[in-house]
Enzyme design. Structure first.
Site, PDB file in Angstrom:
ATOM      1  CB  VAL A   1      -0.974   0.012   1.208  1.00  0.00           C
ATOM      2  CG1 VAL A   1      -2.088  -0.976   0.985  1.00  0.00           C
ATOM      3  CG2 VAL A   1      -0.247  -0.299   2.515  1.00  0.00           C
TER       4      VAL A   1
ATOM      5  CB  VAL B   1       1.530   1.289  -7.054  1.00  0.00           C
ATOM      6  CG1 VAL B   1       0.526   0.510  -7.902  1.00  0.00           C
ATOM      7  CG2 VAL B   1       2.631   1.864  -7.941  1.00  0.00           C
TER       8      VAL B   1
ATOM      9  CE  LYS C   1       9.310  -3.977 -13.983  1.00  0.00           C
ATOM     10  NZ  LYS C   1       8.347  -3.062 -13.377  1.00  0.00           N
TER      11      LYS C   1
ATOM     12  CB  VAL D   1       5.286  -4.520 -20.496  1.00  0.00           C
ATOM     13  CG1 VAL D   1       5.917  -3.756 -21.650  1.00  0.00           C
ATOM     14  CG2 VAL D   1       6.092  -5.761 -20.166  1.00  0.00           C
TER      15      VAL D   1
ATOM     16  CG  LEU E   1       0.882   2.640 -22.199  1.00  0.00           C
ATOM     17  CD1 LEU E   1       2.201   2.770 -22.947  1.00  0.00           C
ATOM     18  CD2 LEU E   1      -0.164   3.570 -22.790  1.00  0.00           C
TER      19      LEU E   1
ATOM     20  N   GLY F   1       7.989   9.640  -8.481  1.00  0.00           N
ATOM     21  CA  GLY F   1       7.437   8.289  -8.508  1.00  0.00           C
ATOM     22  C   GLY F   1       7.635   7.527  -9.793  1.00  0.00           C
TER      23      GLY F   1
ATOM     24  CG  ASP G   1      12.025  -2.000 -14.587  1.00  0.00           C
ATOM     25  OD1 ASP G   1      11.460  -2.848 -13.878  1.00  0.00           O
ATOM     26  OD2 ASP G   1      11.417  -1.080 -15.178  1.00  0.00           O
TER      27      ASP G   1
ATOM     28  CE  LYS H   1       9.031  -1.821 -17.241  1.00  0.00           C
ATOM     29  NZ  LYS H   1       8.958  -0.348 -17.302  1.00  0.00           N
TER      30      LYS H   1
ATOM     31  N   GLY I   1       4.680   5.990 -13.393  1.00  0.00           N
ATOM     32  CA  GLY I   1       3.946   6.787 -12.416  1.00  0.00           C
ATOM     33  C   GLY I   1       2.954   5.941 -11.660  1.00  0.00           C
TER      34      GLY I   1
END
Length: 813
Positions: free
Chosen positions: A471, A474, A577, A607, A611, A662, A676, A680, A795
């Site tokens: 928590v 995000v 991920k 990823v 989106l 963030g 990272d 992805k 973000g």
């Protein structure tokens, strides 16, 4: 004339009894009444317990007796008119003296016979009815009558069969002469022809009332209890359950047989023959209309109710020696009948290879022993297997007269249960199609009832139960979005999204009714100590339908528990991920478990944050397209950094700004090292159907070795300052070529790499602003002009929205 029956909860204490007397007074204005009352609440249970303790030579056998005695004299003191109290107390004391003598006899003999038990268990009604009659006499024209003088039965003392010819004659003679406005009688008890006390079985007070109603051709039989009618399901297990306004005799019998305890099943038979309606009413909410039970009901939903029975054992008799052999079923059921074992459910395969019967757990040991004895010859010769005993089961049943006119109800029932991983052990459906029954594990009963109620009674509003771990930025925004959109989801998408569990690394809180998203922080602060294992076990134990575990962390240990959630039919939605970029075997295992149990495993935010990159890719593959090449800018944080870094800024300051806003992980080195991004592109390659490991991704790191080897953020930022000139040189080299720096991930014909590239002005990546991401898919269908997805890729807000979108996908499945 109407007949009113009041159950034990309705007369449990002085306050309730006053309500009952007022109901009787109101009802007697318009019609003469027959009033049947049960024992005061829990009295019968306590008397039976005293008798059993006495028979076992337990010195405490009088404790329950004394509690019962105290309650009855308390009611007399509070409610019986003063001028009648002495007479009432004397009579009640004489009954308790008889009762105590019987209990002492059980103690001396160290046994209790069915005859003695029937006599003892009937005292509760004798006591309550006499006391209530005297209380009511203060304001009503009431007469007391002992039911044993009217209802005549067989010699089966605890579940006696009524002699209706003698009983109806007695009732007609008495009530034809009786001119009192109210006749008050004890339920449950009766008498044999030669005067021995008997009982009509537990719940027999309902039956007593029905016997009187049929005998006098009553206008209506009213059963007054502590609920407002027969419910669509057990309201203690299904919060959304509601009273059924109108139901047929057959539907009521089916529901009462399958555990709806509002009415005792034999009650319906006497009034059914004379078509006398039954009304179930609530003593504590008398204004509620309750449930009307009659011969014909108006057209309505095909399924009228869902009920269940707990503590069921399934017995399976099977073997090749049963096929084509007549008399096997007869021998099985004769054996059970001979030993007074009640069969609740029967199902047989068309091949005659097996017969399954459902019985109560309490009879399981005896049943198994007797059946094996009955088929010992066949078992010895291996023609029939020893009886298979499965305990810890429950029966759920759909009930409705109109079910036979609606196709697909069985399919809806089993499909909805299957989606929630409720395993069905046996199925029974009669030719009349008024009932579809299934045997399931007891642990799944509550989930099954709620699932079926949602399917057949609710306005197609699907309930999702979320268990949220993490928590921080995000997670907090995700909970805020759920709270903000709750009304919209319910009204527009027919989704009731509840957050049932929340945890961080230290504490956790659960509320099966749904945690208030206005005050979740305070509740979590006052919650219990949390571990990953405890959070999982609590989530599993609740066993709620449509459960979803939400991982808002970047923690490896959290990712390692996904398999446990999926294997227990709890969906997983994650922005973490690590799991999907872990060893290929683990990735495939998680996907396999998801398919095996038909449970969602969604990771769209792995990823591109919010989106729809992975979802689009899945649709391409599912429709038969094949991916050859992927080019992408997949790090919103790195795109933000290189969009804001130039000769007049320091690399250190831009990275710090990215973290503060963030865009980066809590450890920014994860982003800047390229790990990272490598994860992805690995996930996209795997989702495209290619078997790659993270070690297969070529990582062309731009950070100095010293920066990569730091172990904390302070040292990392210090190293960025140290190597500022090196970063400025990277910028200058790109600017000299009229290019921009972008950190690009590429996949081409089975090989993948990540690293900084010089992007010319005519490239789709050149004008990628802020923290946006972009992905180009080159496929069979898009070989030259690639499918392009572009937008905000970092973000907390957009990542939370991506998780939210995955939750909605699950809700729409």
């Amino acid at each position: 004339m109407n007949v009113l029956k009041f159950g034990g909860s309705s007369v449990a204490n002085p306050q309730n009894i006053e309500k009952v007397v007022q109901i009787i007074a109101n009802a007697s204005v318009n019609s003469p009444l027959i009033v049947v009352v049960s024992a005061f609440g829990k009295t019968t249970n306590k008397l039976i317990a005293s008798a059993e303790q006495a028979a076992q030579n337990n010195a405490n056998y009088l404790e329950n007796y004394q509690e019962v005695e105290q309650l009855h004299f308390e009611v007399i003191e509070k409610l019986v008119p003063e001028n009648q109290q002495e007479e009432v107390k004397t009579y009640i004391a004489s009954l308790f003296k008889q009762l105590k003598t019987l209990l002492e006899g059980c103690l001396l003999l160290n046994e209790i016979t069915p005859k003695t038990l029937a006599t003892i268990s009937g005292f509760g009604e004798l006591l309550s009815s006499y006391i209530i009659a005297n209380i009511a006499s203060k304001q009503l024209d009431v007469v007391y009558k002992d039911s044993r003088e009217l209802i005549i039965t067989s010699n089966a003392f605890d579940k006696a069969q009524v002699d209706f010819q003698l009983t109806n004659t007695n009732c007609k003679e008495y009530f034809d002469k009786n001119k009192h406005q109210v006749t008050l009688l004890p339920g449950f008890i009766a008498r044999t022809k030669d005067g021995k006390s008997t009982t009509l079985g537990r719940g027999g007070s309902d039956y007593s009332a029905a016997i009187y109603a049929a005998a006098v051709n009553a206008n209506e039989l009213q059963i007054w209890t502590d609920v407002s009618g027969m419910y669509t399901a057990n309201p203690h297990m299904v919060k959304q359950a509601f009273p059924i306004p109108h139901i047929s005799y057959q539907e009521a019998m089916e529901l009462s047989h399958f555990g709806a305890k509002v009415i005792y099943p034999p009650t319906i038979q006497p009034v059914l023959e004379k078509e006398i309606p039954i009304r179930i009413k609530n003593t504590f909410e008398p204004e509620n209309v309750g449930t009307l039970i009659s011969k014909i009901t108006e057209n309505g939903k095909p399924v009228k109710g869902i009920s269940h029975i707990e503590n069921i054992t399934l017995l399976t008799l099977e073997g090749s020696g049963m096929v084509g052999v007549s008399g096997i079923s007869k021998r099985l059921f004769e054996t059970l009948s001979t030993h007074n074992i009640n069969v609740v459910l029967i199902t047989q395969a068309s091949s005659e290879h097996s017969i399954c019967v459902g019985i109560y757990d309490e009879d399981a040991e005896k049943a198994a022993l007797k059946i094996n004895e009955a088929f010992a010859f066949e078992i010895e010769r291996h023609k029939i297997d020893p009886i298979i005993v499965e305990q810890g089961l429950a029966i759920i049943a759909l009930v409705g007269d109109k079910m036979r006119n609606h196709q697909g109800l069985s399919g809806q029932m089993f499909s909805s249960l299957g989606k929630n991983n409720v395993n069905i052990r046996a199925i029974a459906q009669g030719a009349s199609e008024k009932n579809i029954s299934a045997v399931i594990d007891s642990s799944d009963a509550k989930k099954a009832l709620n699932t079926l109620h949602e399917q057949f009674f609710e306005e197609k509003v699907k309930q999702l139960n979320l268990f949220v771990t993490g928590v921080g930025n995000v997670g907090e925004r995700f909970l805020a979005q759920i709270h903000q959109q709750k009304k919209y989801l319910k009204e527009q998408l027919k989704l009731n999204v509840r957050v049932v569990g929340i945890s961080n690394s230290k504490q956790m809180v659960f509320d099966e009714g749904g945690i208030s998203l206005k005050s979740w922080k305070e509740q979590l602060q006052n919650g219990e100590a949390s571990t990953l294992e405890r959070f999982f076990e609590r989530t599993k134990a609740l066993n709620l339908r449509n459960s979803v575990f939400i991982d808002n962390t970047a923690n490896q240990k959290v990712s390692e528990v996904y398999k446990h959630y999926l294997a227990n039919n709890i969906g997983v939605v994650t922005c973490n991920k690590i799991a999907c970029a872990s060893e290929l075997d683990n990735y495939k295992k998680l996907k396999h478990i998801s398919r095996k149990y038909s449970v969602p495993f969604l990771f769209e935010t792995n990823v591109g944050a919010g989106l729809p990159i992975i979802d689009t890719l899945k649709n391409l593959i599912a429709s038969g397209d094949r991916v050859h090449k992927i080019q992408a800018v997949l790090s919103g944080s790195l795109n933000f950094v290189f969009n804001n870094f130039n000769e007049s800024t320091s690399f250190h300051d831009v990275v710090r700004q990215a973290q503060e806003q963030g865009y980066t992980e809590p450890d920014p080195k994860i982003d800047l090292s390229g790990v990272d991004v490598a994860r992805k592109i690995l996930i996209l390659a795997r989702e495209s159907g290619y078997d790659l490991e993270l070690s297969d991704i070529e990582n062309n790191a731009f950070l100095p070795k010293k920066s990569l080897e730091t172990t904390n953020n302070d040292d990392f930022y210090a190293s960025l300052t140290e190597f500022e000139a090196q970063f400025q040189q990277l910028y200058k080299e790109a600017a000299d070529k009229n290019c921009r720096l972008k950190y690009v991930a590429e996949f081409n014909d089975g090989k993948a790499s990540v690293g900084l590239q010089h992007i010319p002005f005519n490239h789709p990546f050149y004008n990628l602003e802020g923290s946006d991401n972009i992905v180009l898919f080159f496929t069979d269908r898009y070989p030259v002009n690639p499918l392009q997805i572009k937008g905000a890729g970092a973000g907390a807000e957009v990542t939370a929205s991506g998780i939210f979108a995955d939750v909605i996908r699950i809700g729409n499945q």
